[in-house]
Design an enzyme around this catalytic site. Structure first.
Site, PDB file in Angstrom:
ATOM      1  N   SER A  53       0.821  -1.199   0.000  1.00 37.05           N
ATOM      2  CA  SER A  53       0.000   0.000   0.000  1.00 37.05           C
ATOM      3  C   SER A  53       0.865   1.263   0.000  1.00 37.05           C
ATOM      4  O   SER A  53       1.684   1.443  -0.887  1.00 37.05           O
ATOM      5  CB  SER A  53      -0.970  -0.043   1.191  1.00 37.05           C
ATOM      6  OG  SER A  53      -1.989   0.917   1.070  1.00 37.05           O
ATOM      7  N   ASP A 178      -5.997  -3.088  -2.506  1.00 30.16           N
ATOM      8  CA  ASP A 178      -4.925  -2.786  -1.554  1.00 30.16           C
ATOM      9  C   ASP A 178      -4.284  -4.035  -0.940  1.00 30.16           C
ATOM     10  O   ASP A 178      -4.966  -4.923  -0.440  1.00 30.16           O
ATOM     11  CB  ASP A 178      -5.505  -1.918  -0.442  1.00 30.16           C
ATOM     12  CG  ASP A 178      -4.428  -1.249   0.379  1.00 30.16           C
ATOM     13  OD1 ASP A 178      -3.783  -1.945   1.186  1.00 30.16           O
ATOM     14  OD2 ASP A 178      -4.230  -0.034   0.225  1.00 30.16           O
TER      15      ASP A 178
END
Length: 298
Positions: A53, A178
């Site tokens: 991320s 993500d």
């Protein structure tokens, strides 16, 4: 397709020694900048970078520029108008987009511009100075996917595509969200790829005690934290049997970090960087004095 080879493009697993592992955490990822400054000033340089991320974004910059100069590069990126645009849209535009898409609040174009502006629009994993590995969650396979070869920008964007905030990133017909959904602090992957000394750059959540939820918003947050931390602490225990692991301190949370909308707060960026730099510098002075000039930890 963007590659996921075992050894990576820069050499065999056996030659990798020092790894930087950068965890996810939205705007709290600004702490990575202070930690990196402390590491480079202490003479610690990576042979491998692994990120999730926001850790994929910061980690890619480090892999491209693995020295103290990257601190200024990242500080400029974090304070840029583009960074403010990522989650800075007016509420009525967010609601309008949600009504149209039914899946996400924000346009991913600003985040893509930020990534491309930092790394270069046409950059690849092979262009980097040290090997980089980033993780994203595949929707179709319901599993983690490791990117370490091929086009860089889309892979990093995939790793940072927060569900609900941003749409999934499509790469060769597969959809990714993500990486924090499957591996928030990818310590185990660094060890699997041969790291013998690992510096974990986490955003501070694992330092904070969890308490029983008292309101609806707490239920999801605490539940997600249990899932996230369980994997990290299990991997930490396993990793310490075969490698030296340093979990760098973040310097502490800030008021409001517990709120649902805290992922958008960029106003405290410089304070986060300063706190993490001071805390990590003190930690390295006490616990990792044998790491100068890129050598292994004592």
């Amino acid at each position: 397709m963007v590659g996921a080879s075992t050894s990576g493009p820069h050499g065999t697993i056996g030659r990798m020694t020092v790894a930087f592992v950068l965890g996810g955490g939205g705007v709290r990822g600004a702490v990575h900048v202070g930690m990196l400054q402390a590491l480079f000033e202490a003479g610690v340089h990576p042979d491998l970078v692994v990120g999730t991320s926001i850790g994929a974004i910061n980690g890619a910059a480090v892999a491209a520029e693995p020295g103290v100069a990257v601190v200024d590069t990242l500080a400029r990126a974090w304070s840029s108008p583009t960074a403010n645009e990522v989650y800075g849209e007016a509420w009525y535009r967010q609601l309008g987009r949600l009504a149209r898409s039914r899946t996400h609040l924000y346009d991913p174009a600003a985040l893509r511009r930020l990534i491309a502006g930092t790394l270069g629009e046409h950059s690849t994993f092979e262009d980097l100075q040290v090997p980089l590995v980033v993780v994203a969650a595949s929707i179709e396979r319901a599993s983690e996917h490791w990117f370490d070869a091929g086009p860089l920008v889309e892979a990093v964007l995939a790793s940072a595509s927060v569900p609900g905030a941003l749409p999934p990133t499509e790469i060769d017909g597969e959809h990714f969200v993500d990486g924090g959904m499957v591996n928030s602090i990818p310590l185990g992957e660094a060890v699997r790829r041969g790291a013998t000394t690992v510096y974990v750059l986490q955003v501070g959540r694992v330092e904070e005690p969890l308490t029983v939820p008292t309101k609806p918003s707490d239920v999801a947050r605490v539940s997600f934290e249990i899932a996230r931390r369980h994997r990290f602490f299990r991997e930490l225990e396993d990793a310490r049997s075969v490698a030296t692991v340093h979990v760098l301190p973040s310097g502490g949370s800030l008021p409001g970090d517990e709120k649902v909308g805290a992922f958008r707060r960029l106003d405290a960026t410089m304070r986060r960087i300063g706190q993490s730099y001071g805390a990590s510098r003190a930690y390295l002075a006490e616990h990792a004095t044998g790491t100068r000039d890129g050598g292994g930890a004592s």
